[in-house]
Design a protein around this motif. Structure first.
Motif: not given
Length: 425
Positions: A244-245, A260-267, A287-290, A308-313
């Motif tokens: 989501v960009i 379910t968001y497969c392969g991760g979610l990038f915002i 899960l990345v919130v850039d 492979k699933t972690t979260f990053q703010f």
């Protein structure tokens, strides 16, 4: 004449029953003695059981009171229980033969005491000893206003909690625990500050810094309070590697819905996103919130499934999240897959993560807070259960415990703990 005399003598002997009474009494006496002995023994057993139960109750309360003070090691538990129980029993002439055991249960909230002894024998050698003996037990639970808000579950690491450089950890009106039995289980640098009601390490401390807290060592480890919490049920993929960009605005947020968001979610980009209430399963990707992204979610929870699933703010990301009120993730903001490899890092690098109301449950991972500002300071409450906690550089992690100001529930096993011990029914 002789025959007549003999018949008369036989008649007198036949009519005289005094000898028979003596014989019958001699035969019956052991049975009467045994019966009386059994009656006495069971009467004593009833009395002893009442005394033992009272002693067990009082001992459990005494030990739980020590537990509520935040410092009850296994050795101290033995000292408290044996000393207190034996004094109670000796006051009623039950000085020897007592087997007294105790254990801490219920995630360090309760003490269970067991007392056993053989039944008394009024006629040793004559009556059989009752092998079953007498046994009683009592459990006292600490209830009241103490609260656990941070637990580092790692039992062996030299840095289960590492507070680096000028980092601050502020646990408002609650306790911080490290389960590591290492003498350096809690490590700190000069310039750090820890504020809490209680800072408790199963092992020890290394380094320097300021601790505005009751600082204890040799604390009993806190069992994983959420070990029985089931993962949410599996669902089909809602999206694959969704990015989501540059979507949404402050007045019209881009909306994401549970699934379910497969392969991760990038915002990323300048996206302004709203998460609708519900359960989000992030599977096989992070899960990345850039930087510069802005997310908000009321009553949302994230299950982090797969290696492979972690979260990053990341830097400058704005994050405002409240955990669900109900459903499979009620009270849980993040729930890490228990089957993944231990040691993965979940990152908070942004200076604008202002609200994380709920519980962050990362039993296999390390929560790294690497900001240069306050984190979670606007939350009603934040509970942290992780394998390790690492505060890098100079963030100021604020862990509040104002449970009543939020509709988000506190998971069982966390939140309010003891003050006054009470006997469990």
């Amino acid at each position: 004449m002789t025959g007549l005399s003999n018949r008369r003598a036989w008649g007198r002997f036949r009519d005289d029953q005094r000898g028979g009474v003596i014989i019958i009494a001699a035969i019956a006496l052991p049975a009467l003695v045994i019966g009386a002995g059994v009656t006495i023994d069971y009467g004593l057993a009833t009395r002893d059981r009442v005394i033992m139960q009272a002693a067990a109750d009082a001992t459990a309360i005494a030990a739980a009171r020590e537990l509520s003070n935040g410092h009850l090691t296994d050795q101290r538990l033995i000292e408290v229980v044996n000393g207190f129980a034996n004094r109670q029993l000796e006051a009623h002439d039950l000085k020897v033969g007592n087997a007294i055991t105790a254990r801490i249960t219920n995630s360090n909230r309760s003490v269970e005491v067991n007392i056993a002894r053989p039944m008394r024998n009024s006629f040793p050698g004559l009556l059989p000893t009752m092998s079953s003996g007498i046994g009683v037990n009592a459990t006292a639970t600490v209830v009241g206003n103490q609260k656990i808000c941070v637990v580092a579950l790692d039992s062996a690491s030299s840095e289960a909690i590492y507070i680096k450089s000028n980092s601050w950890l502020t646990a408002q009106d609650c306790n911080v625990y490290s389960n590591s039995k290492s003498p350096t289980g809690v490590k700190s640098d000069s310039g750090i500050r820890v504020t809490a009601k209680l800072m408790c390490s199963a092992g020890g401390y290394s380094g320097s810094g300021e601790f505005i807290a009751r600082k204890l060592v040799d604390c009993p480890p806190v069992d994983d309070p959420l070990i029985g919490r089931p993962a949410p049920p599996a669902e089909a993929c809602k999206a694959q590697k969704l990015s989501v960009i540059d979507k949404g605005s402050a007045n019209a947020r881009h909306v994401l819905t549970p699934g379910t968001y497969c392969g991760g979610l990038f915002i990323g980009g300048n996206s302004v996103v709203k998460f609708e209430a519900g359960t989000y399963i992030i599977k096989d990707g992070p899960l990345v919130v850039d930087s510069n992204a802005d997310i908000r979610g009321e009553y949302v929870g994230f299950y982090l499934q797969g290696e492979k699933t972690t979260f990053q703010f990341l830097s400058n990301a704005k994050v405002v999240l409240d955990a669900p009120k109900d459903g499979p993730l009620a009270g849980l903001l993040f729930f890490e897959d228990r089957t993944v490899t231990a040691g993965r890092e979940h990152m908070i690098k942004s200076n604008f993560v202002s609200n994380l109301t709920g519980t962050m449950y990362l039993s296999r991972g390390t929560l790294v807070v690497d900001a240069t500002n306050e984190v979670a300071q606007q939350s009603a409450f934040t509970l942290i259960v992780v394998k390790k906690l690492y505060l890098s550089a100079n963030p100021k992690l604020v862990v509040k415990s104002d449970y009543r100001s939020s509709a988000v529930p506190v998971p069982k096993g966390l939140g309010p703990l003891g003050g006054d011990p009470v006997l469990s029914q």
